[in-house]
Design an enzyme around this catalytic site. Structure first.
Site, PDB file in Angstrom:
ATOM      1  N   ASP A 192     -12.702  28.745 -24.814  1.00  0.00           N
ATOM      2  CA  ASP A 192     -12.079  28.188 -23.610  1.00  0.00           C
ATOM      3  C   ASP A 192     -13.070  27.405 -22.765  1.00  0.00           C
ATOM      4  OD1 ASP A 192     -13.294  30.779 -23.090  1.00  0.00           O
ATOM      5  OD2 ASP A 192     -12.426  30.659 -21.071  1.00  0.00           O
ATOM      6  N   ASP A 225     -20.484  23.597 -22.645  1.00  0.00           N
ATOM      7  CA  ASP A 225     -20.103  24.984 -22.301  1.00  0.00           C
ATOM      8  C   ASP A 225     -18.696  25.277 -22.828  1.00  0.00           C
ATOM      9  OD1 ASP A 225     -19.997  27.515 -21.183  1.00  0.00           O
ATOM     10  OD2 ASP A 225     -19.516  26.795 -19.180  1.00  0.00           O
ATOM     11  N   GLU A 259     -13.558  33.517 -21.607  1.00  0.00           N
ATOM     12  CA  GLU A 259     -14.848  33.810 -20.976  1.00  0.00           C
ATOM     13  C   GLU A 259     -14.900  33.271 -19.557  1.00  0.00           C
ATOM     14  OE1 GLU A 259     -19.013  33.281 -19.697  1.00  0.00           O
ATOM     15  OE2 GLU A 259     -17.476  31.730 -19.992  1.00  0.00           O
ATOM     16  N   HIS A 570     -19.383  22.625 -15.959  1.00  0.00           N
ATOM     17  CA  HIS A 570     -18.419  22.970 -14.912  1.00  0.00           C
ATOM     18  C   HIS A 570     -18.237  21.849 -13.878  1.00  0.00           C
ATOM     19  CE1 HIS A 570     -18.425  27.658 -15.401  1.00  0.00           C
ATOM     20  NE2 HIS A 570     -18.517  27.032 -16.563  1.00  0.00           N
TER      21      HIS A 570
END
Length: 617
Positions: A192, A225, A259, A570
């Site tokens: 994810d 990520d 996660e 992010h």
């Protein structure tokens, strides 16, 4: 005779002189005798002055060299001995397997790898804080598409390895080794990604789900990520299968799917499944996403995370009477909550560096191997090495000077040694002409090594109590009670987490850390210094603590020309260097081979049978 007697009187004590004078019926000593006694007294006084002067001089020297008094004349410790670097660790020669290095560095693999990662990014596997249970919330169904893509892209893996699905979307790949006495190697990533806020899409250089390649970077959400790690791990096993690698030590890939929202459905279920199969401490080593490389003090450090800070979200709710805004109360729930927030932010948690903190080890490594390591930090580190709490004598009383000096390097360093607090989410009020009856805020905390979540709950209870008394409200602090009117309510979220156990990381003994560090130095050279690192964030490994003591959060890819690193995860313009990705694959191939040849004291079979049974993939 008299002169001799006077000489004896001069050197005798007062009582002795009186007794001798009485017996001899002597008259008072002549003037020259009294002068001798004065000279003796003066000499004695001078000795005391000299002694105190020496002590004061030492204190002055201590201040001048900025070192505690007892340590002024001690030699600095040999910091290299405290940061032993293993030799580069290459696997045994094997013609077919050794060719993999040239294959990985070749253009054909690079281009194919870019395409695999790009297409993985194009599948939107976002996870959201408010997602419902698997099977009920349709937003989970995108993972079926992602699994289908992986099966088509890595056919040999899905043909030769056992593929199991845990809680529908958790992926488990097992390559059974020939020696059941060797505990498995477990490698992890998550499927994810964090969501992309729609209002930020226009700010991206390349669209966030494009997987665009510009000749250096692959762009998009999940590029760093951590779909890059997931694809690299599958590419690693695909290459080893194609080279006819026959592992003795079982290899496991474990891919969670939530996660980014704390892993309670994915990693939690996967870890329970693995513990049931292999037992407590049934795995040799775990490598998951984490810290990478850092160039500082003129030295390149590899920093596999051997610890994670703790975590606690605290929700604060203020309940006060409502009413019409035209007849307001002096203080509304929003105003009181604002005062409480201001009080929280007015003081930070202390900056402290305990020796168990991996950053302490990095300071030792820097002092031992970096020519540009700051002199003041080195002195403070030496002082810390010498001191014994039972007799630590200094001319002045100060807090953790080593931590405070190290923190001057910036917030990213400071928060390796300090419990952080961040006011992240706030809500209150529903209408402009109605007094708010309820206002809430969530404060995120990451707990420093050496502390517990109690440091947070105690402090917020104290602040809440002060504000509650000021406004005549009832305080309910972490007592599992329900909200009630005219109150301040403090509660912690279900994902509260204490500081992770510290992974052993002594480079002088045979251990998984030595194998990992030796692999790093084999891939990147002996100039790289491997030091334990610390994660300020948390990973899926929080659920795997019972499977092994040897957990490393590590991003093994490195590109010297990449100025971005992990700085764009992010956020807008997330991307990964393709050279970084290729080096990740090369590192994992070598690490799997080195682990297969390594033998540890902890090997000898797990507490459970390793019979895999029938897969559900």
């Amino acid at each position: 005779m008299a002169d001799n007697m006077y000489e004896k009187l001069e050197t005798a004590s007062a009582k002795t002189r009186e007794a001798m004078a009485d017996r001899q019926h002597l008259s008072p000593p002549p003037t020259h005798a009294r002068q001798n006694r004065m000279r003796i007294a003066t000499r004695e006084t001078s000795c005391w002055y000299i002694l105190w002067g020496f002590v004061l001089a030492l204190c002055g020297l201590s201040i001048l060299v900025d070192r505690p008094l007892l340590f002024v004349f001690l030699r600095e410790p040999d910091f290299k001995d405290q940061c032993t670097q293993p030799e580069p660790h290459f696997p045994a020669k094997n013609e077919d397997l050794d060719k993999l290095v040239d294959i990985i560095e070749g253009d054909a693999f690079r281009n194919a790898s870019v395409d695999r990662l790009s297409r993985a990014i194009q599948i939107k596997t976002e996870s959201f804080d408010d997602m419902g249970e698997v099977g009920r919330d349709p937003r989970w169904e995108v993972f079926f598409k992602f699994h289908g893509y992986l099966a088509l892209t890595f056919p040999l893996i899905h043909e030769k390895l056992q593929v199991e699905k845990v809680n529908t979307h958790g992926l488990l790949y097992t390559w059974k080794g020939s020696d059941d006495s060797l505990k498995p190697t477990l490698l992890m990533a998550h499927q994810d990604t964090v969501p992309v806020p729609p209002e930020t899409i226009g700010s991206w250089t390349h669209p966030p789900w494009s997987g665009a390649y510009d000749g250096k970077y692959v762009w998009g959400r999940g590029a760093a990520d951590c779909k890059n790690t997931l694809i690299a791990l599958l590419e690693t096993l695909q290459l080893l299968l194609e080279a006819n690698f026959q592992p003795k030590r079982t290899i496991i890939l474990s891919f969670g799917f939530d996660e980014e929202v704390s892993g309670r459905r994915g990693a939690s279920a996967l870890s329970a499944f693995l513990q049931e199969r292999y037992g407590k401490d049934g795995v040799a080593v775990i490598v998951d996403e984490g810290a990478g490389f850092e160039e500082t003090w003129g030295t390149l450090f590899a920093k596999p995370g051997t610890a994670e800070k703790g975590y606690v979200d605290v929700k604060i709710t203020v309940r006060m009477p409502g009413g019409h805004s035209s007849i307001p109360s002096d203080h509304t729930s929003i105003g009181v909550l604002s005062e409480l927030i201001t009080k929280i932010e007015s003081e930070q948690y202390p900056t402290r560096l305990v020796e168990e903190n991996p950053y302490y080890s990095q300071l030792q490594c820097g002092a031992g191997y970096s020519d540009n390591f700051p002199k003041k930090l080195k002195k403070l580190l030496a002082d810390n090495a010498f001191k014994k709490p039972s007799f630590f004598l200094t001319c002045r009383n100060k807090p953790d000077r080593l931590a405070l000096e190290a923190a001057k390097q910036g917030p990213a360093i400071k928060y390796l040694m300090q419990t952080s607090q961040a006011v992240d989410v706030i809500s209150g009020g529903i209408k402009t002409n109605a007094l708010p009856e309820r206002a809430t805020v969530t404060v995120n905390h990451r707990i420093n090594i050496g502390e517990t979540t109690k440091i947070v709950t105690d402090r917020l209870t104290s602040i809440g109590d002060e504000i509650a008394k000021k406004y005549n409200l009832t305080l309910h602090a972490f007592d599992d009670s329900q909200e009630e009117p005219n109150s301040i309510h403090l509660s912690s979220a279900v994902n509260k987490l204490e500081v992770a156990p510290i992974t052993p990381a002594d480079g002088s003994i045979n251990s998984p850390f030595t194998t990992l560090a030796g692999t790093v130095r084999a891939v990147y050279g002996k100039n790289v210094i491997v030091t334990p690192g610390i994660m300020t964030g948390n990973t899926d490994t929080r659920f795997y603590w019972n499977l092994t003591r040897h957990i490393f959060r590590f991003a093994p890819g490195y590109d010297a020309d990449d100025e971005v690193g992990l700085g764009k995860i992010h956020t807008v313009d997330e991307r990964v260097s393709v050279l970084n990705h290729v080096h990740t694959v090369r590192w994992f191939v070598m690490f799997v081979r080195n682990m297969d040849e390594a033998r540890f004291d902890t090997d000898g079979g797990s507490g459970k049978s390793n019979d895999l049974g029938v897969g559900s993939g």
